[in-house]
Design a protein around this motif. Structure first.
Motif, PDB file in Angstrom:
ATOM      1  N   MET A  52      -4.737   7.614  10.631  1.00 38.45           N
ATOM      2  CA  MET A  52      -3.468   6.903  10.799  1.00 38.45           C
ATOM      3  C   MET A  52      -3.707   5.482  11.294  1.00 38.45           C
ATOM      4  N   ALA A  53      -2.728   4.613  10.999  1.00 38.64           N
ATOM      5  CA  ALA A  53      -2.780   3.235  11.479  1.00 38.64           C
ATOM      6  C   ALA A  53      -1.351   2.730  11.671  1.00 38.64           C
ATOM      7  N   VAL A  54      -1.215   1.732  12.520  1.00 37.75           N
ATOM      8  CA  VAL A  54       0.080   1.094  12.774  1.00 37.75           C
ATOM      9  C   VAL A  54      -0.092  -0.413  12.645  1.00 37.75           C
ATOM     10  N   LEU A  55       0.848  -1.051  11.955  1.00 36.82           N
ATOM     11  CA  LEU A  55       0.845  -2.509  11.821  1.00 36.82           C
ATOM     12  C   LEU A  55       2.222  -3.039  12.184  1.00 36.82           C
ATOM     13  N   ALA A  56       2.243  -4.249  12.674  1.00 42.42           N
ATOM     14  CA  ALA A  56       3.502  -4.949  12.908  1.00 42.42           C
ATOM     15  C   ALA A  56       3.281  -6.429  12.658  1.00 42.42           C
ATOM     16  N   LEU A 105       0.824  -1.202   0.000  1.00 45.53           N
ATOM     17  CA  LEU A 105       0.000   0.000   0.000  1.00 45.53           C
ATOM     18  C   LEU A 105       0.860   1.254   0.000  1.00 45.53           C
ATOM     19  N   ASP A 106       0.285   2.328  -0.483  1.00 38.87           N
ATOM     20  CA  ASP A 106       0.848   3.666  -0.371  1.00 38.87           C
ATOM     21  C   ASP A 106       0.856   4.089   1.096  1.00 38.87           C
ATOM     22  N   MET A 107       1.779   4.967   1.472  1.00 34.79           N
ATOM     23  CA  MET A 107       1.819   5.421   2.864  1.00 34.79           C
ATOM     24  C   MET A 107       0.598   6.254   3.231  1.00 34.79           C
ATOM     25  N   HIS A 108      -0.105   6.786   2.211  1.00 37.18           N
ATOM     26  CA  HIS A 108      -1.317   7.555   2.470  1.00 37.18           C
ATOM     27  C   HIS A 108      -2.560   6.666   2.514  1.00 37.18           C
ATOM     28  N   ALA A 109      -2.349   5.410   2.791  1.00 32.86           N
ATOM     29  CA  ALA A 109      -3.472   4.475   2.891  1.00 32.86           C
ATOM     30  C   ALA A 109      -4.300   4.749   4.131  1.00 32.86           C
ATOM     31  N   ASN A 110      -5.604   4.544   3.994  1.00 29.22           N
ATOM     32  CA  ASN A 110      -6.523   4.500   5.134  1.00 29.22           C
ATOM     33  C   ASN A 110      -6.817   3.025   5.396  1.00 29.22           C
ATOM     34  N   VAL A 111      -6.017   2.415   6.251  1.00 30.11           N
ATOM     35  CA  VAL A 111      -6.051   0.962   6.430  1.00 30.11           C
ATOM     36  C   VAL A 111      -7.160   0.579   7.403  1.00 30.11           C
ATOM     37  N   ASP A 112      -7.888  -0.484   7.075  1.00 24.90           N
ATOM     38  CA  ASP A 112      -8.953  -0.957   7.960  1.00 24.90           C
ATOM     39  C   ASP A 112      -8.766  -2.440   8.281  1.00 24.90           C
ATOM     40  N   ARG A 113      -9.462  -2.882   9.296  1.00 31.95           N
ATOM     41  CA  ARG A 113      -9.368  -4.273   9.730  1.00 31.95           C
ATOM     42  C   ARG A 113      -9.822  -5.230   8.633  1.00 31.95           C
TER      43      ARG A 113
END
Length: 421
Positions: free
Chosen positions: A247-251, A140-148
């Motif tokens: 914003m979102a954070v993933l690991a 994804l692009d860093m400007h993604a609006n990431v969802d579950r």
């Protein structure tokens, strides 16, 4: 022999824009590629698909490019465009299969008239074809609006970690490497994820500036912990008025979900603590032009109209800066405007001739503020150009459509394009 399908569907959807992303538009502007043409178009760039299709793969791995749709930054997908594109991708995936894995280039801020969570919906439509056991890797692009919904649908998720985006190919290579390790049975990553109720001002999203630079540096440190695969921040896309915006954070970790969650919690806390610093401002147009007028240095000043950000899906025909520059008599400015009507009007005018035209301000967003200009036509182009980069987004080939260059008596240069650029 493992067979890996490669597909793409990317749109950064500004839901406030009146210019929709259509199938006709993608085809007209060269955003649709099939089979080997995907590699022909993207290899040599630093885009996501260049990383997915990099020929340096382990012996026995077959990369199969199927189809790629790219709409750039516009308004929402029309329902027909989204349904037709995803149906075509699914049909290719079904017809050319079976596949052992899928690599999918998405943006993360796509929205369709009939699918607010368009990226997740696209991934789910591919998942429906290959079933639950085939690994799907997404970048994804860093400007993604990431969802579950998206996180739960795919197996590997990587996000650009530079803005300007100069690392898409690197993130794609990482994603592909993890997917291939999964095929060998050496890896089954676990993922932790958190969305924050936080919108970042666009002028604070540069990853070389604080506070983002320091927070990202900490994320890189956390990635060095044993078993950690990645710690990733999505800055979000504030021009998309959707539920998942922010914003979102993933690991991801090899096998320890608690360790991944601890990394997410730490980075999320740093972002939340910096939330006031992440709300930046900008100077007024008058202040900016005063700086231009008094500027004596060798380097140019870049005036960024964040209210008409072509890279963020706006129309690119705002005359706000041009109006003020003309009124104040400020010269030595070069700018671009989207105005296909002016390009057509000047199609038979010879380079070097004096012209009187009214440019820009035609879109619904600009409320009709065109600017009259008396200028010399200084150049004409088909608008096709290359930039070997690394460039923002990693793309190499561009098409602004037929374009003309004008220069006013006061020294304002205006490049007028057929496509927003």
């Amino acid at each position: 022999m493992p067979r890996v399908a490669v597909l793409g569907l990317t749109l950064e959807a500004n839901t406030f824009s009146t210019v929709k992303a259509t199938m006709e538009g993608m085809q007209r502007e060269g955003g649709v590629h099939r089979g080997a043409a995907i590699a022909d178009h993207y290899l040599g760039s630093t885009a996501t698909l260049a990383g997915f299709l990099d020929p340096d793969v382990p012996d026995g791995v077959e990369l199969v490019p199927l189809v790629s749709y790219r709409a750039g930054a516009l308004g929402e997908f029309t329902a027909d465009a989204f349904d037709d594109a995803t149906a075509d991708m699914a049909a290719e995936l079904r017809a050319r299969g079976p596949f052992d894995a899928v690599l999918l280039a998405l943006h993360g801020a796509a929205v369709a008239e009939n699918a607010e969570h368009a990226d997740a919906e696209a991934a789910e439509r591919m998942r429906a074809v290959v079933g639950p056991d085939v690994p799907i890797g997404v970048v994804l692009d860093m400007h993604a609006n990431v969802d579950r919904q998206l996180v739960d649908c795919v197996d590997v998720l990587r996000i650009f970690q530079t803005n300007p985006h100069v690392d898409p190919r690197d993130r794609a290579l990482e994603c592909r490497s993890v997917v291939l390790s999964m095929l060998e049975g050496r890896l089954r990553p676990v993922v932790a994820f958190e969305q924050l109720p936080l919108v970042v001002n666009i002028v604070k999203q540069d990853t070389s500036d604080e506070p983002m630079a320091g927070i990202l540096a900490r994320a890189r440190e956390l990635e060095e912990r044993p078993g950690m695969l990645d710690v990733t921040i999505a800055e979000g896309f504030p021009y998309a008025d959707v539920e998942q915006m922010g914003m979102a954070v993933l690991a991801s970790h090899r096998d320890d979900r608690a360790a991944a969650q601890a990394a997410v919690d730490e980075i999320a806390a740093l972002l939340w603590d910096a939330r006031v610093e992440l709300q930046g401002g900008a100077v007024t147009i008058d202040e900016a032009l005063q700086r231009v007028s008094s500027h004596t240095g060798d380097r140019p000043i870049l005036l960024l109209d964040v209210g008409d950000n072509v890279g963020g899906g706006s129309c690119g025909d705002s005359t706000s800066i041009l109006n003020a520059a003309v009124e104040q008599g400020v010269g030595r400015i070069a700018m671009t405007l989207w105005d296909p009507l002016v390009v057509a009007e000047l199609s038979d005018v010879a380079v070097g001739e004096q012209v009187s035209v009214t440019v820009g301000g035609r879109s619904a967003e600009q409320e009709g503020r065109p600017q009259p200009l008396r200028a010399v036509l200084t150049g004409r182009s088909d608008g096709v150009f290359e930039d070997p980069g690394p460039t923002h987004g990693g793309f190499r080939r561009y098409d602004a459509g037929p374009s003309v260059a004008l220069r006013t008596d006061s020294g304002i240069a205006v490049v007028v394009t057929t496509h927003p650029m």
